[in-house]
Design an enzyme around this catalytic site. Structure first.
Site, mmCIF file in Angstrom:
data_model
loop_
_atom_site.group_PDB
_atom_site.id
_atom_site.type_symbol
_atom_site.label_atom_id
_atom_site.label_comp_id
_atom_site.label_asym_id
_atom_site.label_seq_id
_atom_site.Cartn_x
_atom_site.Cartn_y
_atom_site.Cartn_z
ATOM 1 N N GLN A 139 -8.248 1.306 -4.691
ATOM 2 C CA GLN A 139 -8.865 2.395 -3.936
ATOM 3 C C GLN A 139 -9.803 3.180 -4.861
ATOM 4 O OE1 GLN A 139 -6.109 4.662 -1.369
ATOM 5 N NE2 GLN A 139 -4.552 3.124 -1.828
ATOM 6 N N ASP A 172 0.842 -1.202 0.000
ATOM 7 C CA ASP A 172 0.000 0.000 0.000
ATOM 8 C C ASP A 172 0.875 1.249 0.000
ATOM 9 O OD1 ASP A 172 -2.105 1.741 0.106
ATOM 10 O OD2 ASP A 172 -2.578 1.400 2.205
ATOM 11 N N PHE A 173 1.791 1.313 -0.955
ATOM 12 C CA PHE A 173 2.664 2.476 -1.072
ATOM 13 C C PHE A 173 1.918 3.585 -1.805
ATOM 14 C CE2 PHE A 173 5.419 -1.069 -0.333
ATOM 15 C CZ PHE A 173 6.423 -0.562 0.472
ATOM 16 N N GLU A 174 2.052 4.802 -1.287
ATOM 17 C CA GLU A 174 1.292 5.938 -1.812
ATOM 18 C C GLU A 174 2.167 6.925 -2.577
ATOM 19 O OE1 GLU A 174 -1.967 6.134 -1.461
ATOM 20 O OE2 GLU A 174 -2.304 4.509 -0.025
ATOM 21 N N ALA A 175 3.472 6.647 -2.643
ATOM 22 C CA ALA A 175 4.401 7.531 -3.354
ATOM 23 C C ALA A 175 5.451 6.668 -4.048
ATOM 24 C CB ALA A 175 5.063 8.513 -2.386
#
Length: 321
Positions: free
Chosen positions: A222, A165-168
């Site tokens: 998401q 769940d990496f956002e960058a």
């Protein structure tokens, strides 16, 4: 008396308290636990509290929010943990250790979610460094390795897999994921699952390279915080200009695992993210999504929001039927 084959086919369609992830079901429910986004001491109970919930198949423990060096954050659940003496950001959590075992005994699939929006380390400078980091994560959360001195936040408990769940942008994330996958494949014994949680915009900037390189068992997209989310769904038409499940279906068929499944990720309450929709609205979203062979259920962020939002879980379950 029905045949065993007929009975097995029937059970594959019915959620069960004794079943975790079911690749043959379109009614899987995965929920993130550990961040207490509802932000009250009373809104996040210990992990085992939720493992009596027959509707939930998968729980993602959030998060291992640092990898090199390792860091954990479990919100108020961390208050009952103890920092390791040589790394105050890494927690030793006997309660979570016991609860993972309890949940697994109840048939739940328990994943450790890596990253989260507070992950800021940026990845690794080389493929070798990423592979070494993956080996460390496996030693920390996979089967106990004889003679290893690595810190294990969950003690002797062994997770059922890993969620990305990496956002960058995270340098060499694909190399990290491939190495971790190779370790799980070589372990033998039980099946270890891999999932990822991209935003619905395609391609995803953070985990796109990873999911194009490493076979995933499912992707929990998401579908919120963006126009391509469930709030952009148009009922009554097979042509969707905003809700882009079709795009992800097309990707899935050419992904490293052509049998990968997709979960529709939604906010579990109005405060969980932009684009929250009611259970009644979800019925049309799920009916449309069920038309695709990849559809396998729903993901919700997060457990604290879900349990504050009275009746929503039942609405989601009914919408998935």
């Amino acid at each position: 008396m029905p045949s065993l084959t007929a009975l097995a086919s029937l059970l594959a369609l019915v959620p069960s308290a004794l079943a975790g992830w079911n690749v043959n079901s379109k009614q899987n429910i995965a929920v993130y636990w550990g961040q207490n986004s509802a932000n009250s001491q009373s809104t996040q109970q210990r992990l085992s509290f939720y493992c009596n919930d027959a509707n939930i198949n998968v729980i993602d423990i959030a998060f291992l929010n640092g990898i090199t060096p390792p860091m954990t954050n479990f919100a108020n659940a961390g208050d009952r943990c103890t920092p390791f003496s040589d790394n105050p950001w890494l927690l030793q959590c006997p309660e979570i250790e016991a609860d993972i075992k309890t949940c697994q005994a109840n048939g739940k699939t328990i994943l450790l979610s890596l990253g989260g929006d507070s992950y800021t380390q940026g990845g690794w400078s080389s493929t070798g460094a990423a592979q070494s980091a993956a080996d460390q994560v496996w030693a920390m959360f996979g089967p106990v390795q004889s003679g290893s001195s690595v810190h294990r936040p969950f003690g002797s408990a062994v997770v059922d897999g890993f969620d990305f769940d990496f956002e960058a942008t995270t340098n060499n994330l694909a190399a990290f994921g491939a190495q971790l996958k190779s370790r799980t494949n070589a372990a033998g014994g039980k099946k270890y699952y891999f999932s990822a949680a991209p935003q619905c915009f395609f391609p995803d900037a953070a985990v796109g390279a990873l999911i194009n390189a490493v076979p995933m068992d499912w992707i929990q997209i998401q579908f919120y915080n963006n126009p391509c989310g469930v709030s952009g769904f148009t009922p009554g038409t097979s042509t969707q200009n905003n809700y882009n499940y079709q795009t992800w279906e097309n990707w899935a068929k050419t992904s490293p695992n052509p049998n990968v499944k997709l979960l529709v990720g939604i906010p579990a309450g109005p405060g969980a993210g932009r684009g929250y929709v009611s259970g009644s609205q979800l019925t049309s979203v799920f009916q449309y999504s069920k038309g695709f062979s990849t559809f396998a259920g729903a993901m919700m962020w997060d457990m604290s929001q879900l349990y504050q939002n009275t009746g929503f879980e039942t609405q989601v379950v009914n919408a998935l039927r």
